[in-house]
Write a protein that holds these residues in place. Structure first.
Motif, PDB file in Angstrom:
ATOM      1  N   VAL A 265       5.302   2.322  -8.648  1.00 46.31           N
ATOM      2  CA  VAL A 265       4.750   1.768  -7.410  1.00 46.31           C
ATOM      3  C   VAL A 265       3.255   2.049  -7.314  1.00 46.31           C
ATOM      4  O   VAL A 265       2.448   1.166  -6.975  1.00 46.31           O
ATOM      5  CB  VAL A 265       5.506   2.342  -6.192  1.00 46.31           C
ATOM      6  N   GLN A 266       2.860   3.279  -7.619  1.00 48.52           N
ATOM      7  CA  GLN A 266       1.447   3.635  -7.539  1.00 48.52           C
ATOM      8  C   GLN A 266       0.620   2.887  -8.592  1.00 48.52           C
ATOM      9  O   GLN A 266      -0.471   2.377  -8.301  1.00 48.52           O
ATOM     10  CB  GLN A 266       1.285   5.149  -7.717  1.00 48.52           C
TER      11      GLN A 266
ATOM     12  N   ALA B 199       8.252   6.168  -8.115  1.00 46.48           N
ATOM     13  CA  ALA B 199       7.016   6.395  -7.357  1.00 46.48           C
ATOM     14  C   ALA B 199       5.798   6.155  -8.237  1.00 46.48           C
ATOM     15  O   ALA B 199       4.776   5.632  -7.783  1.00 46.48           O
ATOM     16  CB  ALA B 199       6.990   7.812  -6.798  1.00 46.48           C
TER      17      ALA B 199
ATOM     18  N   THR C 157       0.346  -0.884  -7.564  1.00 45.13           N
ATOM     19  CA  THR C 157      -0.484  -1.050  -6.364  1.00 45.13           C
ATOM     20  C   THR C 157      -1.946  -0.748  -6.678  1.00 45.13           C
ATOM     21  O   THR C 157      -2.848  -1.425  -6.162  1.00 45.13           O
ATOM     22  CB  THR C 157       0.029  -0.164  -5.223  1.00 45.13           C
TER      23      THR C 157
ATOM     24  N   SER D  45       0.866  -1.170   0.000  1.00 48.81           N
ATOM     25  CA  SER D  45       0.000   0.000   0.000  1.00 48.81           C
ATOM     26  C   SER D  45       0.906   1.224   0.000  1.00 48.81           C
ATOM     27  O   SER D  45       2.070   1.145   0.393  1.00 48.81           O
ATOM     28  CB  SER D  45      -0.939   0.015   1.211  1.00 48.81           C
ATOM     29  N   TYR D  46       0.368   2.347  -0.460  1.00 46.70           N
ATOM     30  CA  TYR D  46       1.185   3.563  -0.507  1.00 46.70           C
ATOM     31  C   TYR D  46       0.388   4.747   0.011  1.00 46.70           C
ATOM     32  O   TYR D  46      -0.842   4.747   0.005  1.00 46.70           O
ATOM     33  CB  TYR D  46       1.700   3.836  -1.917  1.00 46.70           C
ATOM     34  N   GLU D  47       1.137   5.750   0.452  1.00 49.74           N
ATOM     35  CA  GLU D  47       0.528   7.004   0.864  1.00 49.74           C
ATOM     36  C   GLU D  47       1.375   8.153   0.333  1.00 49.74           C
ATOM     37  O   GLU D  47       2.612   8.069   0.303  1.00 49.74           O
ATOM     38  CB  GLU D  47       0.421   7.095   2.389  1.00 49.74           C
TER      39      GLU D  47
ATOM     40  N   VAL E  84       6.022   9.106  -2.560  1.00 44.83           N
ATOM     41  CA  VAL E  84       5.129   8.239  -1.793  1.00 44.83           C
ATOM     42  C   VAL E  84       5.925   7.369  -0.824  1.00 44.83           C
ATOM     43  O   VAL E  84       7.119   7.118  -1.012  1.00 44.83           O
ATOM     44  CB  VAL E  84       4.280   7.322  -2.701  1.00 44.83           C
ATOM     45  N   ARG E  85       5.212   6.915   0.188  1.00 38.04           N
ATOM     46  CA  ARG E  85       5.753   5.926   1.107  1.00 38.04           C
ATOM     47  C   ARG E  85       5.069   4.597   0.815  1.00 38.04           C
ATOM     48  O   ARG E  85       3.846   4.503   0.826  1.00 38.04           O
ATOM     49  CB  ARG E  85       5.499   6.333   2.556  1.00 38.04           C
ATOM     50  N   LEU E  86       5.859   3.577   0.545  1.00 38.85           N
ATOM     51  CA  LEU E  86       5.345   2.248   0.264  1.00 38.85           C
ATOM     52  C   LEU E  86       5.586   1.344   1.468  1.00 38.85           C
ATOM     53  O   LEU E  86       6.698   1.289   1.993  1.00 38.85           O
ATOM     54  CB  LEU E  86       6.047   1.645  -0.948  1.00 38.85           C
TER      55      LEU E  86
ATOM     56  N   GLU F 157      10.552   5.004   0.767  1.00 41.12           N
ATOM     57  CA  GLU F 157      10.071   6.179   0.077  1.00 41.12           C
ATOM     58  C   GLU F 157      10.534   6.124  -1.378  1.00 41.12           C
ATOM     59  O   GLU F 157      11.667   5.740  -1.663  1.00 41.12           O
ATOM     60  CB  GLU F 157      10.592   7.453   0.741  1.00 41.12           C
TER      61      GLU F 157
END
Length: 215
Positions: free
Chosen positions: A166-167, A163, A170, A111-113, A142-144, A157
């Motif tokens: 990753v997004q 990034a 996910t 998950s990422y934020e 993002v933080r994964l 990160e």
């Protein structure tokens, strides 16, 4: 989130997928498996079968070719993805997009934020939506969190193009395709991309096609 799949049925499905050598078939947009979301991976396949699946996904990603592949793209409702990017781009593109090489890695239950408010917009494509690209504005950093294939915790990160990968991958695990986040007016065929929009940034495309970019 997908409803839980019977473990025995899941194993049979994976064994069937892996029954022939070579890359796995990639599921195209319109197949419900890409929209149902995925279930958390909690050892349903066992280490040996998981390793075989990961290797097959890696081969499929390389053959396509692509820089990432999520389990739903090969028909599996599991929260697993792989990525790898040799980043064979010019220095101008590297600087504009923050595209740097990424080693092969496996994301399990990721998950990422977003970190910060900065957003970056670039053309994106997808192996499950062949022949088209569109501009997607995404968080630039993002933080994964999640695990790797051995169950070890991931907390990293990512910035720039990594990034974005990753997004994108996910998102697949949540039943989201890049076209859901894309600027509709930017949608371009592969031919248009080759002939018109190969610049490092989508600024010219935005001006010509009539859409806004962040900032």
């Amino acid at each position: 989130m997908a409803s839980p799949t019977d473990p025995a049925r899941l194993v049979d499905l994976v064994e069937q997928l892996l029954s022939t050598d070579g890359p796995l078939p990639i599921v195209a947009a319109g197949d419900p498996v890409l929209r149902r979301g995925t279930e958390r991976y909690d050892g349903q396949l066992g280490p040996a079968l998981l390793a075989r699946l990961i290797e097959a996904m890696r081969l499929t990603m390389h053959t396509a070719p692509g820089v990432g592949l999520a389990a739903p793209q090969v028909g599996l409702p599991l929260r697993i993805a792989v990525l790898e990017d040799p980043a064979p781009v010019t220095e101008e593109v590297r600087l504009a997009r923050g595209r740097v090489p990424q080693p092969f890695r496996v994301l399990v239950n990721p998950s990422y934020e977003p970190l910060g408010a900065e957003r970056a917009a670039f053309f994106e494509g997808c192996l499950s939506v062949p022949g088209w690209q569109a501009v997607v504005a995404r968080p630039a950093r993002v933080r994964l969190t999640g695990e790797d294939e051995h169950g070890r915790s991931l907390d990293e990160e990512f910035t720039g193009w990594p990034a974005r990968i990753v997004q994108h991958e996910t998102d697949h695990l949540d039943g989201t395709l890049y076209i859901d986040r894309a600027e509709p007016r930017s949608l371009s065929s592969g031919q248009a991309m080759a002939e018109r929009w190969s610049q490092p940034t989508p600024a010219e495309a935005a001006a010509a096609l009539g859409f806004d970019l962040p900032g």
